[in-house]
Design an enzyme around this catalytic site. Sequence first.
Site, short mmCIF file in Angstrom:
data_model
loop_
_atom_site.label_atom_id
_atom_site.label_comp_id
_atom_site.label_asym_id
_atom_site.label_seq_id
_atom_site.Cartn_x
_atom_site.Cartn_y
_atom_site.Cartn_z
CD GLU A 199 -37.95 14.25 18.31
OE1 GLU A 199 -38.00 15.27 17.60
OE2 GLU A 199 -37.05 13.41 18.23
NE ARG A 200 -40.72 22.15 20.08
CZ ARG A 200 -40.04 23.26 20.40
NH1 ARG A 200 -40.64 24.24 21.09
NH2 ARG A 200 -38.76 23.39 20.10
CG HIS A 237 -36.24 18.25 26.17
ND1 HIS A 237 -36.46 17.40 25.12
CD2 HIS A 237 -35.30 19.13 25.76
CE1 HIS A 237 -35.67 17.74 24.12
NE2 HIS A 237 -34.96 18.78 24.47
CG ASN A 243 -30.49 11.52 17.76
OD1 ASN A 243 -29.51 10.97 18.27
ND2 ASN A 243 -31.71 11.38 18.23
CB THR A 281 -32.29 17.90 22.65
OG1 THR A 281 -33.48 17.50 21.94
CG2 THR A 281 -31.35 18.65 21.72
N GLY A 282 -33.39 15.22 24.06
CA GLY A 282 -34.22 14.63 25.11
C GLY A 282 -33.41 13.77 26.05
CG ASN A 341 -39.83 19.41 15.00
OD1 ASN A 341 -39.01 18.57 15.34
ND2 ASN A 341 -40.04 20.54 15.66
CG ASN A 383 -39.21 18.00 22.15
OD1 ASN A 383 -39.56 17.59 21.05
ND2 ASN A 383 -38.59 19.17 22.30
CG ASN A 436 -34.26 11.66 15.69
OD1 ASN A 436 -33.69 12.55 16.32
ND2 ASN A 436 -35.44 11.84 15.14
CB CYS A 455 -31.98 18.52 16.01
SG CYS A 455 -32.35 16.79 15.59
CB CYS A 486 -35.45 12.60 21.49
SG CYS A 486 -35.54 14.40 21.65
CG ASN A 528 -34.74 21.04 22.08
OD1 ASN A 528 -33.87 20.95 22.95
ND2 ASN A 528 -35.04 20.02 21.29
N1 API Z 1 -38.68 17.84 18.08
C1 API Z 1 -37.62 18.66 18.69
C2 API Z 1 -36.45 18.85 17.70
C3 API Z 1 -35.72 17.56 17.40
C4 API Z 1 -35.07 17.00 18.62
C5 API Z 1 -34.57 15.57 18.52
N2 API Z 1 -34.83 14.87 17.30
C6 API Z 1 -33.12 15.48 18.92
O1 API Z 1 -32.42 14.56 18.47
O2 API Z 1 -32.70 16.30 19.77
C7 API Z 1 -38.18 20.02 19.07
O3 API Z 1 -39.13 20.49 18.43
O4 API Z 1 -37.63 20.62 20.02
#
Ligand code: API
Length: 283
Positions: free
Chosen positions: A217-218, A163, A74, A228-229, A63, A199, A11, A72, A226, A161
């Site tokens: 991802e959003r 999910h 990562n 946070t995912g 993003n 996401n 990522n 984020c 991801c 964020n």
């Molecule tokens: N696209 C995500 C942000 C990056 C999250 C992801 N790359 C991570 O590692 O948590 C959002 O708009 O909430």
Amino acid sequence: MRFTKMHGIGNDYVYLDCVRQRPPADPAALARAVSDRHFGIGSDGLILICPSERADARMRMFNADGSESEMCGNGVRCVAKYVYDHGIARKPRLLIETGRGVLTLDVEVTGETVSRVRVNMGEPILKSADIPTTLPGDPPVDAPLTVGGVTFAATCVSMGNPHAVVYVGDEYFRAGERDLVAELGPKVEHAPEFPRRVNAHFVKVHSPGEITMRTWERGSGITLACGTGACAVCVAGVLTGRTGRTLLAHLPGGDLELEWSEADNHVYMTGPATEVFSGEWPG
Ligand SMILES: N[C@H](CCC[C@H](N)C(=O)O)C(=O)O
């Protein structure tokens, strides 16, 4: 403008040291430009490493479409690596200010540089305007979500964020003529249930302690990981009774170790952080 290209299990982001150089006037436009994998540097987005009044540094994350996110996973591991390796703060425990508050990160050093980071990601948020599929008063367990004529059971968790976690079978992980994540991911991202988009994570459970996941991802589309995912998947697994509080997540770019602690209700994420190259971006 000097930039550093880093990734957390694939990522990948373009990082700007805004402690030592002026921040960009329009980070959203810059994120769109540098993220282009043909006409730019190529990345999942742009991350600014900024000074902070209350932490060792502050992370701002954009993003690939230029939208700014609160968090984020990562990315924050790579920010900690940059802050340590480049001498902004060479400490085993770092504080990084993010859109969801100041997080505590413990770095693992191999030789002179950081190789892995354990992040205290804070408490999961189970009820917020961003994830309204939460049933009133209940945790968001297997709420019905219909996109493109397909109805899923989605468990929605915010880590700052938003999910949506969907449990699926092998067909989402087989390379074939149809990529279901590419097909359905954008429909989930833009589903009317999510006022600020979402996401989307598609998860196969192997055992109570191990899953494989793919992500749309959003604001960036399919990514190799991801953070946070993966945290949201750990929480969703406990809420739905599918997996336990300690989880090994296999993502296309690599693995993350997750724990949703019973003691403090915080989610902990451990994984690598890698610096690839640095360069000069004109303008
Ligand atoms: N696209 C995500 C942000 C990056 C999250 C992801 N790359 C991570 O590692 O948590 C959002 O708009 O909430």
